[in-house]
Enzyme design. Structure first.
Site, PDB file in Angstrom:
ATOM      1  N   LYS A  22       1.007  -1.478  -0.031  1.00 29.37           N
ATOM      2  CA  LYS A  22       0.463  -0.218   0.187  1.00 29.37           C
ATOM      3  C   LYS A  22       0.472   0.865   0.157  1.00 29.37           C
ATOM      4  CE  LYS A  22      -2.831  -0.114   3.877  1.00 29.37           C
ATOM      5  NZ  LYS A  22      -2.507   1.842   4.423  1.00 29.37           N
ATOM      6  N   ARG A  27       3.375   6.257  -3.302  1.00 31.38           N
ATOM      7  CA  ARG A  27       4.005   6.898  -3.976  1.00 31.38           C
ATOM      8  C   ARG A  27       3.837   6.796  -5.255  1.00 31.38           C
ATOM      9  NH1 ARG A  27       4.631   5.863   1.274  1.00 31.38           N
ATOM     10  NH2 ARG A  27       5.913   6.658   2.441  1.00 31.38           N
ATOM     11  N   SER A 167       8.943   9.787  10.697  1.00 31.85           N
ATOM     12  CA  SER A 167       7.691   9.349  10.374  1.00 31.85           C
ATOM     13  C   SER A 167       8.075   9.623   8.528  1.00 31.85           C
ATOM     14  CB  SER A 167       6.348  10.590  10.682  1.00 31.85           C
ATOM     15  OG  SER A 167       5.579  10.663   9.124  1.00 31.85           O
ATOM     16  N   ASP A 320       3.534  -0.504  11.776  1.00 32.75           N
ATOM     17  CA  ASP A 320       2.489  -1.258  11.619  1.00 32.75           C
ATOM     18  C   ASP A 320       2.268  -2.205  12.491  1.00 32.75           C
ATOM     19  OD1 ASP A 320       1.201   1.077  10.754  1.00 32.75           O
ATOM     20  OD2 ASP A 320       2.168   1.301   7.839  1.00 32.75           O
TER      21      ASP A 320
END
Ligand code: S3P
Length: 442
Positions: A22, A27, A167, A320
Site C-alpha cells: 500500500k 507513491r 515519520s 504498522d
C-alpha cells in the site's frame, strides 16, 4: 457493517499471495502523476486507501486507467495538476492525504481535502508546519486536521527540515513538495524510516542524495524542477499484510505456510528480526536483492514463541506491525514489553488503547503505558469469548481475527469492513488457508 467471527482453528496450510504494498502504491501513483508521459504500474494495491488516491488524482486531471492487470497513469509533468471541481476525499488514508498535501503544496491551485471520521482526528500539523514554511497557505489558518483547504505556493522556497518525529509520511510529503521548488529541499531524519519515495524517485530519473550525519541520522536531499520521466514500476506484496498471515501461522499448531512475492525492504521488516528473537521458525528467501524494492518468499512453521522486549529503536522499521505482534505476545511464554511507541496512539485508532482493551476482554493481562504495553503471554491459548469493536481500524480488526484462532471461546469483531482499506479479501484468504474465520455483512 461487517462482522468476523473467529474460532479455534485447525492448522493453516498452503501458499499465500498478498495485495500489492500500500505504501509503495500511493507513491507510485503520485510520482507517475507528476511525471511526463505514461507510467505502467504492476501489482498496484486496489485497497480502498489506494483507490481514494486514484480518485483524488483523477479530480486533479490525471488519467488513471486499468489495462489488464496493470494500471497506466498519464502524467502531465510537475506543476500541472488542474484545480479540482470537488473535494478530495481520502477516506481512511493518512498516507494518501499527507503525501498528496505534500505534492499539492507547491502547485498554485486551491484544493479542499477531507476524510472519514478516523482520518479527521489524525494530526496534520506535522506536515503543514514545514509546508507553510515553503510558502503554502491553509484555511482555516490554524488547521491541524482535515477538513482543510490548501493553496499551493506560487513561488515556493526550498527548506531544510529536521523531522521532530520519525515519520516516512512527513519525509515523503516534503520530498514531493520539493520536486517543484527551485534549489535543494533537505529532510533530516534521526531514525531511518521507510525509503520507498527515495527508491521510486530514482526509478523516475530523479536521484535523491542521502548523507549520513555525524552522531547518527541522515540528510536526504532532492533537487527540484527536474523532469520526472515516466517509468514502469513493479510493486511487491505488502509485508504489513503478510504480518497477519505470519502471525496466524505461527500461533496455530501444525501450521505450515509459504508467502510469495512479498516486499522485503529492510526498513519494513523489523518484525522478522523480533520474531527471530522470539524463536519463530521463518525462512526468508530473497528473489531479488537488486530490484528497486527487494522482495522474496517467507516459509513459516508454527512455533510456540517466547516473550520479547522490543528495542524502541526498532519501532520505525515495524511501526504498522505492532497489532500483529501484540497478539503473538498474548500467546507467547512469559511477559513481553513494548515501549517507545507513543506514535501508535495516532494511527487509524489509538492502537495502544484498543489493543489493551481488546486483549483484556479476551482474558489477557495487559499493562498500558503512555508509550507502550506489557503483555503477559498465556503460553498457547487465550480464553477469548469477547466482542471487539474494530474502531474503524483495519489492523485492530485483523489482529483480533487472528487471535480468535487460538481462543477457547469465539472472538467476534464488529466493523471489519475497515479491513478493505488495506487488505481486501483478508477473510477469504484466511478461510482458504484453513482458518476458522467467517465474515458476515448486514
Ligand atoms: C507510512 C508511514 C507510517 C505508517 C503508515 C504508512 C507511509 O506512518 O504507519 O501506515 O506509507 O509512509 P508515519 O509516517 O506516520 O510513521
Amino acid at each position: 457493517m461487517a462482522t468476523i467471527v473467529s474460532k479455534s482453528s485447525a492448522a493453516l496450510k498452503g501458499v499465500a499471495h498478498l495485495p500489492g504494498d500500500k505504501s509503495i502504491s500511493h507513491r507510485a501513483l503520485i510520482l507517475s502523476a507528476l511525471a511526463t508521459g505514461k507510467s505502467r504500474i504492476k501489482g498496484l494495491s486496489e485497497a480502498e486507501d489506494v483507490l481514494n488516491t486514484i480518485g483524488a488524482l483523477r479530480l486533479l486531471g490525471v488519467i488513471c486507467d486499468k489495462k489488464g492487470q496493470d494500471w497506466v497513469i498519464k502524467g502531465h509533468g510537475l506543476g500541472a495538476f488542474r484545480a479540482p471541481e470537488g473535494v478530495l476525499d481520502f477516506g481512511n488514508s493518512g498516507t494518501g492525504a499527507r503525501l498528496m498535501i505534500g505534492a499539492l503544496a507547491t502547485q498554485p491551485i486551491e484544493v479542499s481535502l477531507t476524510g472519514d471520521e478516523s482520518l479527521k482526528k489524525r494530526p496534520m500539523g506535522r506536515i503543514l508546519k514545514p509546508l507553510l514554511e515553503m510558502g503554502a497557505k491553509v484555511f482555516p489558518k490554524d488547521a491541524a486536521a482535515l477538513p482543510l483547504t490548501l493553496t499551493g505556493a506560487a513561488e515556493p522556497v526550498a527548506i531544510t527540515y529536521r523531522l521532530p518525529v520519525a515519520s516516512a509520511q512527513v519525509k515523503s510529503a516534503l520530498l514531493l513538495a520539493g520536486l517543484n521548488i527551485p534549489g535543494e529541499t533537505c529532510v533530516i531524519e534521526e531514525t531511518p524510516t521507510r525509503d520507498h519515495t527515495e527508491r521510486l524517485l530514482a526509478q523516475f530519473g530523479v536521484p535523491v542524495k542521502k548523507e549520513t550525519l555525524p552522531g547518527g541520522g541522515a540528510a536526504i536531499t532532492v533537487k527540484g524542477l527536474r523532469e520526472l520521466k515516466a517509468a514502469d514500476i513493479a510493486i511487491p506484496g505488502d509485508f504489513s499484510a503478510a504480518a497477519f498471515v505470519l502471525a496466524a501461522t505461527l500461533m496455530v499448531p501444525g501450521s505450515r505456510l509459504e508467502i510469495k512475492g512479498v516486499g522485503l525492504n529492510p526498513l519494513r521488516t523489523g518484525l522478522l528480526d523480533v520474531l527471530g528473537q522470539m524463536g519463530a521458525d521463518i525462512r526468508v528467501s530473497e528473489d531479488s536483492a537488486k530490484a528497486a524494492e527487494p522482495y522474496g518468499g517467507l516459509a513459516v512453521n508454527y512455533t510456540q514463541l517466547s516473550a520479547v522486549d522490543t528495542d524502541p529503536a526498532m519501532a520505525a522499521r515495524m511501526i504498522d506491525e505492532f497489532p500483529a505482534l501484540f497478539v503473538l505476545a498474548a500467546l507467547a511464554d512469559g511477559v513481553s514489553s513494548f515501549r517507545g511507541l507513543a506514535e501508535l496512539r495516532l494511527k487509524e485508532s489509538d492502537r495502544l488503547r484498543q489493543m489493551a482493551k481488546g486483549l483484556e476482554a479476551c482474558g489477557v493481562e495487559v499493562k498500558e503505558f503512555d508509550d507502550g504495553l506489557a503483555i503477559s503471554g498465556r503460553a498457547g491459548k487465550v480464553p477469548g469469548g469477547a466482542v471487539i469493536d474494530a474502531s474503524g481500524d483495519h489492523r485492530i480488526a485483523m489482529a483480533f481475527a487472528v487471535l480468535g484462532l487460538r481462543a477457547d471461546k469465539p472472538v467476534t469483531i464488529k466493523g471489519t469492513e475497515s479491513i478493505s482499506t488495506s487488505f481486501p479479501g483478508f477473510a477469504k484468504l484466511m478461510h482458504r488457508l484453513g482458518a476458522n474465520i467467517e465474515e458476515t455483512f448486514e
